[in-house]
Design a protein around this motif. Structure first.
Motif, PDB file in Angstrom:
ATOM      1  N   UNK A 204      -2.016  -0.893 -10.278  1.00 26.25           N
ATOM      2  CA  UNK A 204      -2.422  -2.294 -10.280  1.00 26.25           C
ATOM      3  C   UNK A 204      -2.000  -2.964 -11.580  1.00 26.25           C
ATOM      4  N   UNK A 205      -1.913  -4.294 -11.603  1.00 31.81           N
ATOM      5  CA  UNK A 205      -1.482  -4.998 -12.822  1.00 31.81           C
ATOM      6  C   UNK A 205      -2.337  -4.700 -14.047  1.00 31.81           C
ATOM      7  N   UNK A 206      -3.620  -4.376 -13.835  1.00 34.63           N
ATOM      8  CA  UNK A 206      -4.473  -4.077 -14.994  1.00 34.63           C
ATOM      9  C   UNK A 206      -4.329  -2.635 -15.478  1.00 34.63           C
ATOM     10  N   UNK A 207      -3.390  -1.896 -14.860  1.00 39.19           N
ATOM     11  CA  UNK A 207      -3.139  -0.527 -15.279  1.00 39.19           C
ATOM     12  C   UNK A 207      -3.912   0.525 -14.528  1.00 39.19           C
ATOM     13  N   UNK A 208      -4.823   0.100 -13.679  1.00 39.77           N
ATOM     14  CA  UNK A 208      -5.570   1.082 -12.874  1.00 39.77           C
ATOM     15  C   UNK A 208      -4.626   1.790 -11.907  1.00 39.77           C
ATOM     16  N   UNK A 209      -4.830   3.097 -11.767  1.00 40.73           N
ATOM     17  CA  UNK A 209      -4.061   3.896 -10.815  1.00 40.73           C
ATOM     18  C   UNK A 209      -5.027   4.337  -9.726  1.00 40.73           C
ATOM     19  N   UNK A 210      -4.732   3.941  -8.508  1.00 41.61           N
ATOM     20  CA  UNK A 210      -5.603   4.272  -7.383  1.00 41.61           C
ATOM     21  C   UNK A 210      -4.954   5.362  -6.547  1.00 41.61           C
TER      22      UNK A 210
ATOM     23  N   UNK B 268       0.858  -1.180   0.000  1.00 43.09           N
ATOM     24  CA  UNK B 268       0.000   0.000   0.000  1.00 43.09           C
ATOM     25  C   UNK B 268       0.892   1.227   0.000  1.00 43.09           C
ATOM     26  N   UNK B 269       0.298   2.358  -0.282  1.00 45.02           N
ATOM     27  CA  UNK B 269       1.067   3.584  -0.167  1.00 45.02           C
ATOM     28  C   UNK B 269       0.200   4.686   0.392  1.00 45.02           C
TER      29      UNK B 269
ATOM     30  N   UNK C 134      -9.809   8.405 -17.067  1.00 46.04           N
ATOM     31  CA  UNK C 134     -10.577   7.270 -16.551  1.00 46.04           C
ATOM     32  C   UNK C 134      -9.699   6.183 -15.956  1.00 46.04           C
ATOM     33  N   UNK C 135      -8.397   6.377 -15.994  1.00 46.39           N
ATOM     34  CA  UNK C 135      -7.462   5.398 -15.462  1.00 46.39           C
ATOM     35  C   UNK C 135      -7.191   5.634 -13.971  1.00 46.39           C
ATOM     36  N   UNK C 136      -7.399   6.858 -13.506  1.00 45.46           N
ATOM     37  CA  UNK C 136      -7.090   7.223 -12.121  1.00 45.46           C
ATOM     38  C   UNK C 136      -8.378   7.171 -11.306  1.00 45.46           C
ATOM     39  N   UNK C 137      -8.367   6.362 -10.261  1.00 46.33           N
ATOM     40  CA  UNK C 137      -9.544   6.149  -9.425  1.00 46.33           C
ATOM     41  C   UNK C 137      -9.271   6.676  -8.019  1.00 46.33           C
ATOM     42  N   UNK C 138     -10.214   7.445  -7.508  1.00 47.69           N
ATOM     43  CA  UNK C 138     -10.058   8.042  -6.188  1.00 47.69           C
ATOM     44  C   UNK C 138     -10.581   7.110  -5.110  1.00 47.69           C
TER      45      UNK C 138
END
Length: 745
Positions: free
Chosen positions: A55-61, A48-49, A90-94
Motif C-alpha cells: 500500500x502507499x503507506x508502506x503496509x504489506x498485506x 489485488x493479488x 510490524x509492517x506485514x499484516x495478515x
C-alpha cells in the motif's frame, strides 16, 4: 514414482497500491492477463493479488488462502514474506484471502503433483511454464482453496509466496535504481526501504506504483540462509493472545441480528431418509420452537435458542427408511468384507520388483495381518454454520478448510450463482480433515444442512450440531486391513516382501516403505465401504505407518535383531531400492538422533518398561519416534515419547515442536482408544464417554528434537501422527503378545 490420487485431487502475483509483481512469471502472457483480469474484476478496479499487496503507506498485506485451525501456519507465512522482502515485522499484516476463484490456491495443487510425479526433481523452464499455467487453470476450475496435507508452508509459503516476495523485492530495487539513475546492484533493502550508496532511502510504498510498470523477470534468487532474520527463529504467534483472552471469533461464536437457532438429528441408518414426522404438532407446541423441517437424511428444529432447539429435535418422532445393505451392516460384517477382499481382490499393483513368488518359496514365510478401525475427527468445536440474507446476497459464516469450495457448495445447494453467495471464513476449533471439502463428496454435510434450513425458514439462522449429531452424521477415516508376508535371508534381512491391503487410498505411495528389499510386491484393493469418508489427520500414513512399522518390527524379532539396528541395516541396504537413497539417508539420520535422545535400549528395563520404535516418511518429512511403555495392573501406560523430525528448514521451530506434540497426542488418542463401530447400519458411539480422547493424566512426557536440515521445508501438522501407533504397539509386543489391531486399549 506412481502418480498419487492426492496429487490429482488437490491440485502469482503481487498487487496492491499500484504494484503488480507476478508470482507466475513463467506462465504465458495470455494466461497471466486472464488471471489478473479476474482479480481486477473482483476488486472493482482495485489491484489485488493472490498473496501480497503493498500500500502507499508502506503496509504489506499478505492475503493468505489458508485458514487457521490451531496450526499457526499463517504466522510462518508472514515470517517467510517479511524475510524475503526485507520488511519490518510490524509492517506485514495478515489477511484472509476471499473465497473466490481468483484466489484459488494453485501452489498446493502444483506442489502435490510435483511431489507425486517428479519426486520434487527440478523442472526445465518450458516444463515449469506449462505446469504452472495448467495449475492456475485447474485450481480456478476446481475451486480449490484447501488447507490440509501439511501444504501451507512447504508449498504455498516456500515455493510460491517466497518466490513472489523475492520478485517484488527485485522490482522495488529496480524502480529505485531508475529513479536515482544508479545501478540496481549498488542498492540494498532494509526494513521496508531501498537504500542508496549515499544513504538516501525510499519506502516500498513510495516505489510501488513505479515498480508495477517494470517488466517482470523470469526468475530471481531468494535470499541466502545467512541473511535470514525471521526464518528459522521461534517468532511468537500473533494469533495466540486473542485466543488466550477469548477474543478470537470462531464459527460457533458468530452472531447475526434477529438470529434463530437450529438443531439437527440425522436418521439412524446410513443412507436412510425421513418419510414422516409423526409428532410435529407436539414439537411445535414446545416453548420457543418455530419450525420442524425435514432435510435429506435428517430432521431439524428451529427455535429461539440453541438449548430449546436441541431438546426439541431430540423429542421429534420420525418414520425413516432403512436401506439395505446399510441396515444390516455391522462392524463384524464390514471387517469380514475387508478380509474376504484380501483373498479375491481385485488388486491394483502399487509396486513390484524381482521375483517375489520364488523368493517366498525359498524359505520360511513370516506372515501377519493388521487391522485399523473407522475413526472420527472429534473436533472440540462441533460442526456449525450461520446463514442470513442481506442486500440480495446469501451470507454464510463458518470455519472450513476450503472456503472457496464451501462457497461453491452453498451456491449449488441453493441453485444460485457463485456471486450471489458471500462466504465469511472463521477460525476453527479443530479441523483434521473433517472441515475439508472439494476433494471428496460429503465432508461439508453440516454446511449443506445449514443452508437448507435457511432456505426453508428464510430467517437468519445458526445451526449447531450436538456432539451426538457430530458422531452420528460424521465423516470418518476408513477402516483397513493389511496382510504382509516375508522371508529372511541368512543375514536376517528380508529377501522377499509381499503386502496386500484393503481400504480407500488417497496416496498409493503411502503403502510403500523406505526399506530396501530386493524382491517385493505391494498390491491393494482400493474400495470405499458404506461408511461416509473424510480425510483424517495424516490420511493414509496413519494406517500404513502402523502396518509397515509393525511388520518390520516382527521381522527384526524373527531375526533376533535389535529393532533399531535392523531398520538402519534396511535403510543402508541399497539393493532393490530405486532412487530413494536420499529418503533412506534422512530417515536413518532421524532414527539415529531419536535413539540418542531417548537413550534407546531394547528389551525390558528394571522398572518393567519397554521401548518401541516407529519411523514414517510422510508429507515431505521424516519422523522417528520411540515410546516407553509399561503394563501396570493390566493397563497400558505410555510414560515418554521421543521424536526426531527432519522437516527440512523449520520456518518457526516453536510451531514445528507444537505440531509434533499435538500430532503425537492426536495419534496416541486413536492408538489407545479410537474406534467407530457400526451396528444396524448406524454409528454406535455417541459422545466423548464412548469415543474417548486422551486425558492429561494419560498423556506421556513429550520430547521433540528438530533435526537440522538444509532441505526445503516439509510438513509438520500431520507428520507426528503416523509413527506413534507402531511405536507403542512395538513396545507392547516386548511385554506381552503383539497387538495387530487398533485400538490398543
Amino acid at each position: 514414482m506412481k502418480l498419487n490420487r492426492r496429487a490429482v485431487l488437490i491440485g502469482g502475483g503481487l498487487l496492491g497500491g499500484g504494484l503488480l509483481v507476478g508470482v507466475a512469471g513463467v506462465t504465458t502472457a495470455v494466461a497471466l492477463h486472464d488471471r489478473l483480469a479476474l482479480q481486477q474484476a473482483l476488486a472493482q478496479g482495485q489491484l489485488l493479488s493472490l498473496w501480497l499487496a503493498i500500500h502507499p503507506d508502506g503496509r504489506i498485506e499478505l492475503l493468505s488462502p489458508h485458514t487457521e485451525m490451531g496450526q499457526g501456519a499463517n504466522n510462518a507465512l508472514v515470517q517467510i514474506v517479511a524475510d524475503e522482502l526485507d520488511a519490518r515485522w510490524d509492517q506485514v499484516h495478515l489477511g484472509q484471502a476471499p473465497a473466490d476463484p481468483a484466489f484459488a490456491n494453485s501452489a498446493v495443487m502444483k506442489g502435490f503433483i510435483h511431489s507425486g510425479i517428479f519426486d520434487d526433481a527440478p523442472l526445465s523452464a518450458p516444463v515449469d511454464h506449462l505446469f504452472t499455467n495448467a495449475m492456475h487453470l485447474a485450481t480456478d476450475y476446481a475451486q480449490l482453496q484447501i488447507t490440509g496435507g501439511s501444504a501451507s508452508i512447504r508449498f504455498t509459503g516456500w515455493r510460491s509466496m517466497r518466490r513472489g516476495a523475492a520478485l517484488a523485492r527485485h522490482q522495488l530495487v529496480a524502480a529505485a535504481a531508475a529513479r536515482w539513475g544508479v545501478e540496481a546492484s549498488t542498492l540494498r533493502t532494509v526494513e521496508g526501504t531501498v537504500v542508496s550508496p549515499t544513504g538516501q532511502t525510499l519506502s516500498y510504498g513510495q516505489l510501488a506504483e513505479a515498480a508495477s510498470r517494470l517488466a517482470v523477470p523470469a526468475d530471481v534468487s531468494p535470499k541466502p540462509r545467512e541473511q535470514w532474520r525471521y526464518i528459522g527463529r521461534p517468532v511468537p504467534r500473533d494469533d495466540l493472545p486473542d485466543k488466550v483472552f477469548g477474543r478470537a471469533i470462531y464459527g460457533i461464536d458468530r452472531e447475526v441480528e434477529d438470529m434463530v437457532h437450529a438443531a439437527v438429528r440425522d436418521v439412524a441408518v446410513l443412507g436412510g431418509q425421513v418419510t414422516a414426522v409423526t409428532n410435529e404438532a407436539e414439537v411445535l407446541a414446545r416453548r420457543g420452537v418455530s419450525s420442524v423441517l425435514v432435510l435429506p437424511g435428517a430432521v431439524a428444529v428451529v427455535a429461539d435458542n440453541p438449548w430449546r432447539a436441541e431438546q426439541a429435535v431430540r423429542a421429534v418422532q420420525t418414520d425413516e427408511t432403512a436401506p439395505e445393505p446399510a441396515a444390516s451392516a455391522t462392524t463384524a460384517s464390514l471387517r469380514a468384507e475387508q478380509l474376504a477382499a484380501l483373498e479375491t481382490g481385485p488388486f491394483e499393483v502399487v509396486d513390484e520388483q524381482g521375483d517375489v513368488a520364488a523368493a517366498l518359496a525359498s524359505g520360511e514365510v513370516i506372515e501377519a495381518t493388521y487391522e485399523v478401525p473407522f475413526l472420527a475427527h472429534a473436533t472440540l468445536e462441533p460442526m456449525n454454520a450461520t446463514v442470513w440474507a442481506r442486500d440480495g446476497q446469501v451470507h454464510v459464516a463458518c470455519g472450513v478448510q476450503n472456503p472457496l469450495s464451501a462457497r461453491a457448495l452453498c451456491a449449488q445447494v441453493l441453485g444460485i450463482p457463485l456471486g450471489a453467495v458471500v462466504f465469511h471464513s472463521h477460525t476453527m476449533g479443530g479441523g483434521f480433515g473433517r472441515r475439508g471439502g472439494g476433494l471428496y463428496e460429503g465432508p461439508m454435510n453440516y454446511l449443506e444442512q445449514a443452508v437448507r434450513i435457511w432456505d426453508q425458514h428464510r430467517k437468519p439462522v445458526k445451526m449447531t450440531w450436538s456432539r451426538e449429531q457430530d458422531m452420528r452424521a460424521g465423516r470418518f477415516r476408513n477402516a483397513a486391513v493389511g496382510r504382509y508376508r516375508a522371508t529372511l535371508g541368512e543375514d536376517g534381512l528380508p529377501r522377499a516382501w509381499e503386502g496386500r491391503s484393503y481400504g480407500q487410498v488417497v496416496a498409493p505411495s503411502e503403502l510403500l516403505s523406505l526399506y530396501g528389499v530386493p524382491n517385493r510386491r505391494t498390491e491393494h484393493v482400493d474400495a470405499r465401504q458404506l461408511v461416509p469418508y473424510a480425510s483424517w489427520r495424516s490420511v493414509d500414513a496413519s494406517i500404513y505407518g502402523f502396518f509397515l512399522e509393525s511388520f518390520v518390527d516382527e521381522l527384526a524379532a524373527a531375526a533376533g535383531a535389535d529393532p533399531l539396528e535392523y531398520r538402519l541395516a534396511l535403510l543402508d541396504n541399497d539393493e532393490g531400492r530405486p532412487a530413494r537413497t536420499e529418503h533412506a539417508r534422512r530417515m536413518a539420520n532421524a532414527l539415529r538422533q531419536v535413539a540418542e535422545l531417548a537413550s534407546w535400549r531394547p528389551g525390558v528395563d528394571e522398572d518393567g518398561r519397554a521401548m518401541g520404535i516407529g519411523a514414517v516418511h510422510s508429507f515431505g518429512s521424516y519422523v522417528a519416534q520411540i515410546a516407553s511403555v509399561s503394563i501396570e495392573e493390566g493397563q497400558l501406560r505410555v510414560h515418554d515419547v521421543w521424536a526426531a523430525v527432519d522437516c527440512g528448514v523449520a520456518v518457526n521451530p516453536d510451531s514445528v515442536e507444537a505440531q509434533l506434540q499435538g500430532g503425537i497426542v492426536f495419534g496416541l488418542t486413536a492408538a489407545r482408544h479410537g474406534r467407530v463401530d457400526i451396528d444396524g447400519g448406524g454409528v454406535v458411539q455417541s459422545n466423548l464417554h464412548d469415543y474417548r480422547l486422551l486425558r492429561m493424566a494419560d498423556t506421556p512426557q513429550l520430547h521433540v528434537h528438530i533435526v537440522p536440515s538444509e532441505a526445503d521445508p516439509g510438513g509438520a501438522g500431520e507428520v507426528g501422527v503416523p509413527p506413534i501407533a507402531p511405536a507403542v504397539a512395538n513396545a507392547v509386543a516386548v511385554l506381552r503378545e503383539r497387538p495387530r489391531a487398533l485400538p490398543l486399549g
